[in-house]
Design a protein around this motif. Structure first.
Motif, PDB file in Angstrom:
ATOM      1  N   ASP A   1      73.682  22.403 -33.380  1.00  0.00           N
ATOM      2  CA  ASP A   1      72.525  22.192 -34.254  1.00  0.00           C
ATOM      3  C   ASP A   1      72.757  22.827 -35.623  1.00  0.00           C
ATOM      4  N   SER A   2      73.879  22.451 -36.229  1.00  0.00           N
ATOM      5  CA  SER A   2      74.192  22.975 -37.559  1.00  0.00           C
ATOM      6  C   SER A   2      74.654  21.841 -38.453  1.00  0.00           C
ATOM      7  N   MET A   3      74.283  21.908 -39.740  1.00  0.00           N
ATOM      8  CA  MET A   3      74.761  20.932 -40.709  1.00  0.00           C
ATOM      9  C   MET A   3      76.024  21.485 -41.351  1.00  0.00           C
ATOM     10  N   ARG A   4      77.114  20.752 -41.219  1.00  0.00           N
ATOM     11  CA  ARG A   4      78.419  21.222 -41.681  1.00  0.00           C
ATOM     12  C   ARG A   4      78.720  20.827 -43.123  1.00  0.00           C
ATOM     13  N   GLY A   5      77.932  19.903 -43.680  1.00  0.00           N
ATOM     14  CA  GLY A   5      78.162  19.507 -45.064  1.00  0.00           C
ATOM     15  C   GLY A   5      77.239  18.387 -45.481  1.00  0.00           C
ATOM     16  N   GLU A   6      77.133  18.206 -46.807  1.00  0.00           N
ATOM     17  CA  GLU A   6      76.271  17.165 -47.362  1.00  0.00           C
ATOM     18  C   GLU A   6      76.833  16.708 -48.698  1.00  0.00           C
ATOM     19  N   PHE A   7      76.803  15.391 -48.915  1.00  0.00           N
ATOM     20  CA  PHE A   7      77.141  14.812 -50.211  1.00  0.00           C
ATOM     21  C   PHE A   7      75.949  14.003 -50.702  1.00  0.00           C
ATOM     22  N   LYS A   8      75.675  14.088 -51.989  1.00  0.00           N
ATOM     23  CA  LYS A   8      74.616  13.305 -52.614  1.00  0.00           C
ATOM     24  C   LYS A   8      75.243  12.197 -53.456  1.00  0.00           C
ATOM     25  N   HIS A   9      74.702  10.983 -53.317  1.00  0.00           N
ATOM     26  CA  HIS A   9      75.199   9.823 -54.057  1.00  0.00           C
ATOM     27  C   HIS A   9      74.223   9.427 -55.155  1.00  0.00           C
ATOM     28  N   GLY A  10      74.592   8.362 -55.887  1.00  0.00           N
ATOM     29  CA  GLY A  10      73.760   7.913 -56.997  1.00  0.00           C
ATOM     30  C   GLY A  10      72.659   6.956 -56.597  1.00  0.00           C
ATOM     31  N   GLY A  11      72.596   6.616 -55.328  1.00  0.00           N
ATOM     32  CA  GLY A  11      71.558   5.728 -54.821  1.00  0.00           C
ATOM     33  C   GLY A  11      71.380   5.956 -53.340  1.00  0.00           C
ATOM     34  N   ALA A  12      70.404   5.287 -52.759  1.00  0.00           N
ATOM     35  CA  ALA A  12      70.190   5.385 -51.322  1.00  0.00           C
ATOM     36  C   ALA A  12      71.472   5.023 -50.567  1.00  0.00           C
ATOM     37  N   VAL A  13      71.758   5.760 -49.493  1.00  0.00           N
ATOM     38  CA  VAL A  13      72.943   5.479 -48.679  1.00  0.00           C
ATOM     39  C   VAL A  13      72.492   4.638 -47.485  1.00  0.00           C
ATOM     40  N   LEU A  14      72.993   3.412 -47.402  1.00  0.00           N
ATOM     41  CA  LEU A  14      72.503   2.436 -46.439  1.00  0.00           C
ATOM     42  C   LEU A  14      73.310   2.393 -45.155  1.00  0.00           C
ATOM     43  N   ASP A  15      74.504   3.020 -45.150  1.00  0.00           N
ATOM     44  CA  ASP A  15      75.319   3.046 -43.938  1.00  0.00           C
ATOM     45  C   ASP A  15      76.428   4.075 -44.101  1.00  0.00           C
ATOM     46  N   CYS A  16      77.022   4.457 -42.978  1.00  0.00           N
ATOM     47  CA  CYS A  16      78.143   5.411 -42.996  1.00  0.00           C
ATOM     48  C   CYS A  16      78.958   5.206 -41.730  1.00  0.00           C
ATOM     49  N   CYS A  17      80.222   5.626 -41.776  1.00  0.00           N
ATOM     50  CA  CYS A  17      81.064   5.586 -40.581  1.00  0.00           C
ATOM     51  C   CYS A  17      82.139   6.652 -40.704  1.00  0.00           C
ATOM     52  N   PHE A  18      82.684   7.071 -39.571  1.00  0.00           N
ATOM     53  CA  PHE A  18      83.751   8.071 -39.551  1.00  0.00           C
ATOM     54  C   PHE A  18      85.107   7.433 -39.843  1.00  0.00           C
ATOM     55  N   HIS A  19      85.980   8.249 -40.426  1.00  0.00           N
ATOM     56  CA  HIS A  19      87.406   7.958 -40.514  1.00  0.00           C
ATOM     57  C   HIS A  19      88.128   8.829 -39.498  1.00  0.00           C
ATOM     58  N   ASP A  20      87.968  10.144 -39.650  1.00  0.00           N
ATOM     59  CA  ASP A  20      88.382  11.082 -38.614  1.00  0.00           C
ATOM     60  C   ASP A  20      87.225  12.050 -38.395  1.00  0.00           C
ATOM     61  N   ASP A  21      87.489  13.158 -37.733  1.00  0.00           N
ATOM     62  CA  ASP A  21      86.394  14.020 -37.291  1.00  0.00           C
ATOM     63  C   ASP A  21      85.622  14.689 -38.428  1.00  0.00           C
ATOM     64  N   SER A  22      86.215  14.783 -39.604  1.00  0.00           N
ATOM     65  CA  SER A  22      85.530  15.465 -40.711  1.00  0.00           C
ATOM     66  C   SER A  22      85.534  14.655 -42.002  1.00  0.00           C
ATOM     67  N   SER A  23      85.846  13.362 -41.907  1.00  0.00           N
ATOM     68  CA  SER A  23      85.793  12.513 -43.096  1.00  0.00           C
ATOM     69  C   SER A  23      85.316  11.124 -42.708  1.00  0.00           C
ATOM     70  N   GLY A  24      84.827  10.397 -43.703  1.00  0.00           N
ATOM     71  CA  GLY A  24      84.311   9.064 -43.415  1.00  0.00           C
ATOM     72  C   GLY A  24      84.083   8.266 -44.670  1.00  0.00           C
ATOM     73  N   PHE A  25      83.255   7.222 -44.546  1.00  0.00           N
ATOM     74  CA  PHE A  25      82.990   6.299 -45.643  1.00  0.00           C
ATOM     75  C   PHE A  25      81.493   6.030 -45.696  1.00  0.00           C
ATOM     76  N   SER A  26      81.008   5.738 -46.901  1.00  0.00           N
ATOM     77  CA  SER A  26      79.582   5.474 -47.065  1.00  0.00           C
ATOM     78  C   SER A  26      79.372   4.201 -47.870  1.00  0.00           C
ATOM     79  N   ALA A  27      78.228   3.555 -47.596  1.00  0.00           N
ATOM     80  CA  ALA A  27      77.814   2.338 -48.295  1.00  0.00           C
ATOM     81  C   ALA A  27      76.515   2.645 -49.006  1.00  0.00           C
ATOM     82  N   SER A  28      76.482   2.427 -50.333  1.00  0.00           N
ATOM     83  CA  SER A  28      75.345   2.894 -51.116  1.00  0.00           C
ATOM     84  C   SER A  28      74.667   1.771 -51.899  1.00  0.00           C
ATOM     85  N   ALA A  29      73.384   1.989 -52.160  1.00  0.00           N
ATOM     86  CA  ALA A  29      72.627   1.050 -52.982  1.00  0.00           C
ATOM     87  C   ALA A  29      73.067   1.073 -54.438  1.00  0.00           C
ATOM     88  N   ASP A  30      73.878   2.052 -54.844  1.00  0.00           N
ATOM     89  CA  ASP A  30      74.410   2.070 -56.211  1.00  0.00           C
ATOM     90  C   ASP A  30      75.660   1.198 -56.352  1.00  0.00           C
TER      91      ASP A  30
END
Length: 339
Positions: A48-77
């Motif tokens: 129950d801990s948050m390990r990190g956060e990134f803020k984007h320029g628009g709403a983030v509509l989806d995300c997926c993992f690449h490996d255990d600590s990295s991934g990809f995001s899909a944004s409204a920007d």
């Protein structure tokens, strides 16, 4: 069908606006969460801990993992981002002309696939240097805005507005292997491939789910069906709720659905039975994800604005322990033959 009283434990520090998706890692109990508050967050669901956060320029509509600590995001920007929580950095993998609705990573092809409201899907090579000119592999026009994507092996299923479904082979993306129309009459909300690679489940705003198969033979197509769910009768009329989320159990192939009625149901698709229904959550179910071993289920209880802008319960992430009896198919019981 049994009603399970526990709704699970709440994660601390949830997003401050609507949760668009959440996904468990394939190698741990890390949970990646995207939100309309423009954030992508990484949680340790057990601690129950948050390990990190990134803020984007628009709403983030989806995300997926690449490996255990990295991934990809899909944004409204309009941007597709690569995010690395261990290094604390992000970069732009590519761009669409309109908001990016969906993102998937194919371990089979080593590619990132994105779907957008610009009526295209695009494939990206995450190993290339930053920038769309270097990383983009291909752009493929779709008949309408992309609503949902799902991958299994080399199969990519693209569900768009207008009830279109395109099925691709990632090894040859020049054109779809199959072009279909949804078996459901109304707008598609979610598509998810079966873990065994034989087909996909599709949900819609009309409180229905269809079970489809890739094999076009008459025998295979005879097995497809659709069923009603996430609805209730009140004062003599049928109230129907959108089915926003589908998640398959990685071991048993049973699946959970989440709807705007605030309920999560678990289904045995092969035997066409509901196995369990969990107690009602505070608001709409926006997303679902089973952990890699199926022992945990993450649930986004998050109002999806199906009734417009109105006061609603806070957006919350619940994590519940899954008992085998809730997700394991029950054997068919055949009557004794007559003496």
């Amino acid at each position: 069908m049994t009603l399970v009283p526990s709704i699970g434990r709440e994660l601390s520090k949830p997003p401050s606006d609507g949760i668009s998706n959440l996904r468990f890692s394939n190698s741990s109990d890390h949970l990646l969460v995207s939100s309309w508050d423009k954030s992508v967050r990484l949680y340790d669901a057990n601690a129950d801990s948050m390990r990190g956060e990134f803020k984007h320029g628009g709403a983030v509509l989806d995300c997926c993992f690449h490996d255990d600590s990295s991934g990809f995001s899909a944004s409204a920007d309009h941007k597709v981002r690569r995010i690395d929580f261990s290094a604390g950095k992000e970069d732009i993998l590519g761009m669409h002309d309109e908001p990016v609705r969906c993102v998937e990573y194919s371990y089979a092809a080593g590619q990132v696939i994105t779907g957008s409201w610009d009526r295209t899907i695009k494939c990206w090579d995450p190993r290339a240097a930053s920038g769309p000119e270097r990383s983009q592999i291909g752009t493929y026009k779709q008949p309408e805005r992309v609503n949902s994507l799902s991958l299994v092996g080399n199969h990519l299923v693209v569900a768009t507005a207008g009830r279109h479904v395109n099925i691709y082979d990632l090894r040859n993306m020049s054109q779809p292997e199959q072009r279909r129309e949804s078996s459901l009459k109304y707008q598609t909300r979610c598509v998810r491939c079966y873990p065994n690679g034989t087909g996909y489940a599709l949900s819609s705003v009309e409180g229905r789910v269809s079970m489809e198969f890739f094999d076009l033979s008459e025998a295979a197509q005879a097995k497809k069906y659709a069923f009603k769910c996430h609805r209730k009768s009140e004062d003599g009329r049928d109230i129907v709720y959108p089915v926003n989320a589908i998640a398959f159990h990685p071991i048993y192939g049973t699946f959970a659905t989440g709807g705007c009625d605030g309920f999560v149901n678990v289904w045995d698709g092969n035997n066409k039975k509901r196995l369990y229904q969990y107690s009602k959550y505070p608001t709409s179910i926006a997303a679902l994800s089973f952990s890699r071993d199926g022992g945990l289920l993450a649930i986004a209880s998050s109002y999806t604005f199906e009734e417009g802008d109105k006061p609603h319960e806070p957006d919350t992430i619940f994590v519940r322990n899954v008992n085998e009896i809730e997700v394991k198919p029950k054997p068919k019981v055949y009557p004794n033959p007559p003496a």
